[in-house]
Motif scaffolding. Sequence first.
Motif, mmCIF file in Angstrom:
data_model
loop_
_atom_site.group_PDB
_atom_site.id
_atom_site.type_symbol
_atom_site.label_atom_id
_atom_site.label_comp_id
_atom_site.label_asym_id
_atom_site.label_seq_id
_atom_site.Cartn_x
_atom_site.Cartn_y
_atom_site.Cartn_z
ATOM 1 N N MET A 1 0.816 -1.215 0.000
ATOM 2 C CA MET A 1 0.000 0.000 0.000
ATOM 3 C C MET A 1 0.850 1.266 0.000
ATOM 4 O O MET A 1 0.458 2.288 -0.561
ATOM 5 C CB MET A 1 -0.925 0.003 1.219
ATOM 6 C CG MET A 1 -2.085 -0.955 1.139
ATOM 7 S SD MET A 1 -3.091 -0.889 2.637
ATOM 8 C CE MET A 1 -4.541 -1.796 2.105
ATOM 9 N N THR A 2 2.022 1.205 0.622
ATOM 10 C CA THR A 2 2.870 2.391 0.760
ATOM 11 C C THR A 2 4.190 2.236 0.021
ATOM 12 O O THR A 2 5.162 2.910 0.357
ATOM 13 C CB THR A 2 3.137 2.666 2.250
ATOM 14 O OG1 THR A 2 3.786 1.515 2.825
ATOM 15 C CG2 THR A 2 1.845 2.935 2.989
ATOM 16 N N CYS A 3 4.234 1.361 -0.976
ATOM 17 C CA CYS A 3 5.508 1.069 -1.637
ATOM 18 C C CYS A 3 6.059 2.248 -2.424
ATOM 19 O O CYS A 3 7.249 2.266 -2.753
ATOM 20 C CB CYS A 3 5.351 -0.144 -2.554
ATOM 21 S SG CYS A 3 4.222 0.118 -3.935
ATOM 22 N N THR A 4 5.228 3.224 -2.760
ATOM 23 C CA THR A 4 5.734 4.374 -3.511
ATOM 24 C C THR A 4 6.694 5.218 -2.686
ATOM 25 O O THR A 4 7.439 6.030 -3.249
ATOM 26 C CB THR A 4 4.566 5.245 -3.981
ATOM 27 O OG1 THR A 4 3.753 5.620 -2.854
ATOM 28 C CG2 THR A 4 3.714 4.485 -4.985
ATOM 29 N N ARG A 5 6.703 5.061 -1.376
ATOM 30 C CA ARG A 5 7.623 5.813 -0.527
ATOM 31 C C ARG A 5 8.919 5.058 -0.255
ATOM 32 O O ARG A 5 9.817 5.603 0.391
ATOM 33 C CB ARG A 5 6.957 6.142 0.815
ATOM 34 C CG ARG A 5 5.662 6.925 0.686
ATOM 35 C CD ARG A 5 5.216 7.454 2.034
ATOM 36 N NE ARG A 5 3.942 8.156 1.947
ATOM 37 C CZ ARG A 5 3.489 9.007 2.875
ATOM 38 N NH1 ARG A 5 4.213 9.236 3.956
ATOM 39 N NH2 ARG A 5 2.328 9.610 2.725
ATOM 40 N N SER A 6 9.031 3.834 -0.709
ATOM 41 C CA SER A 6 10.202 3.026 -0.400
ATOM 42 C C SER A 6 11.394 3.479 -1.229
ATOM 43 O O SER A 6 11.249 4.000 -2.346
ATOM 44 C CB SER A 6 9.913 1.549 -0.655
ATOM 45 O OG SER A 6 9.635 1.333 -2.030
#
Length: 613
Positions: free
Chosen positions: A302-307
């Motif tokens: 869900m939050t992989c765009t911030r990785s």
Amino acid sequence: MSNFSVPFVAPNLASWGPPQQDGEETASVTSSSTGSAPTPPTSKFELLPYAPFGRSDRLGRAADFTARGMAYQGNQDRRGGYHRGTMARGNDDNQEFQYKVDAEEQSSFQLVDTSKTTSNQGRRFMTPAARRRQHATRLRQVNARRQNQDGPGSSKDRFSNANRRGGRGGRGGRGGGGYRRGGNWQNRVDRQASVSVQADWNQVEELDLVKLTKNMAMAAASAGTVSTDTPSSVEDLAWCGFLDTYNDAYDKVTSRSPVPLKRVETKEFYTVTTTDDPVLENLAIEGKGNVFCTDAILSHLMTCTRSVNPWDLVVQKLPSGVLFFDKRDNSQFDYLTVHETAHNPPTGSSSDDPDGINTPERLGLEATMIHQNFTQQILKQKNTSDRKSFQYPNPFFDSEDSDGMEPASIAYRYRKFDLGNDVNLVCRTELHGKVKKNTGSYMTAFALNEYTPSPPSSSKDGQPNQTPASLANMISWREKIDSQRGAVLATELKNNSFKLAKWTAQSLLAGADQMKIGFVSRQTPKNAYDHSILATQFYRPKDFATQITLNEGTMWAMIRMFIQLLQKHPEGKYVLMRDPNKALLRLYSVPPGTFEDEDGDSDDDEGEEKGEE
């Protein structure tokens, strides 16, 4: 119809002027030749002074009486490319309009100097030795600047290459790969992939995380192809484990009276993947859903765009279309990251960290240990009467093979989310404690650990390096955690954006009422084993998600996008991995036996050890 007559205009090649009447020129010549007094002019404009101008002059300058000579006309015209000159006018143009100075007044005039005199009172006195040191420092800076400009691979060459590519950002853009001011290339970290790509792997999809973020934002703003709605219904399928009550004494912890972080030696923590969970297996057999995963994997997607760091996940698609999101055994997926999204992430170089305690791997192990110990220390464990046990015990604890250990205070909440379009997602979530004794409020707990990167000792030429601006602006927790907790949290949101977003998503998935965050620091910077709790803070997950700009609808749109992406491919095993140095996600189709040899090797090793015993 009325008529009008055009007056006579005398031809004058030098300039324009009032028309002359008949007999004016003759009278003037006659009087000058005879030497007698000139006859009075017959025209009222005869003695009226005017500024002569050329026909090619600009109209805006024709009546500019103060601009004597019009020096701009002597310069080269940018458009025409020729010199205009003075156009047959002498140096005595506009004399009638010039100021006439009286000789007597000029003789009595005296210039008075009103400028301020400079003095050395405001300057700081510098000794000759200090002046020499300052001069030597400037010389070193100039030499270093020249080396960077003239040496191979210099910033000048990079800038020229960037211009040839089309501006700062490569192909005409401002970002992405071009030359950027500030020298960020010096802080670049070349990371290695989390798993090596084999020759028999077939890449089937490639996703750009930057474009993916924009598409999700556009989908949230308007009705796009991927729905951004939250699940229409959420159902609890099973509760396992137990929960202890939170100890309110930790709300009063401050940096002036810190609490040492204790090691929990008798607690067992389990990070079991999806396919190894017996409860999820039974729910899949019963047909409770068609997508199965854990909260750690689901929040990660869900939050992989911030990785920023590389990672990989394994996806198995059955012939019936059921999806299982897994993680590899012996991977770094379950370890927390430290300063992953910071400007200067930890590199672990031997020059900056001779003891090896600040490498990314060691920092991740330290952060994971701190998190596990913190979640158990803030609970009331001595008084088991307040403990709440659920319907089923911990599914991963084996009492016969416990060796005096007991499971940690964690409740596993298996929930089903209806995502629409016949997609039912079953997820195992975690809760860490009860907020109060006789209430149904549950909480999750997480720990942030302070990390202060040490500046490099010296540069390649032996000269001391200047402290980077990012290090100089770092806030010491022991000094600011009590008075400026918001500033400390803002700094952590910048340096650990992905980790905090993932924790918030896990709390939202578990349905927690409160989210407890602890601030833990090393007792000494060189000691990575002894820590102190400086402060704790409660947050509501939804409010905290708004604070860190985490949209719940965008989270669910992201997981819907991954499900739709995998549904269009045939059955089999897939590996979803992030590129180590680019913001790209790649989906590979891999053979069915991939990663199973490692498990077989470990089982064979265990069998050999038992045979030797």
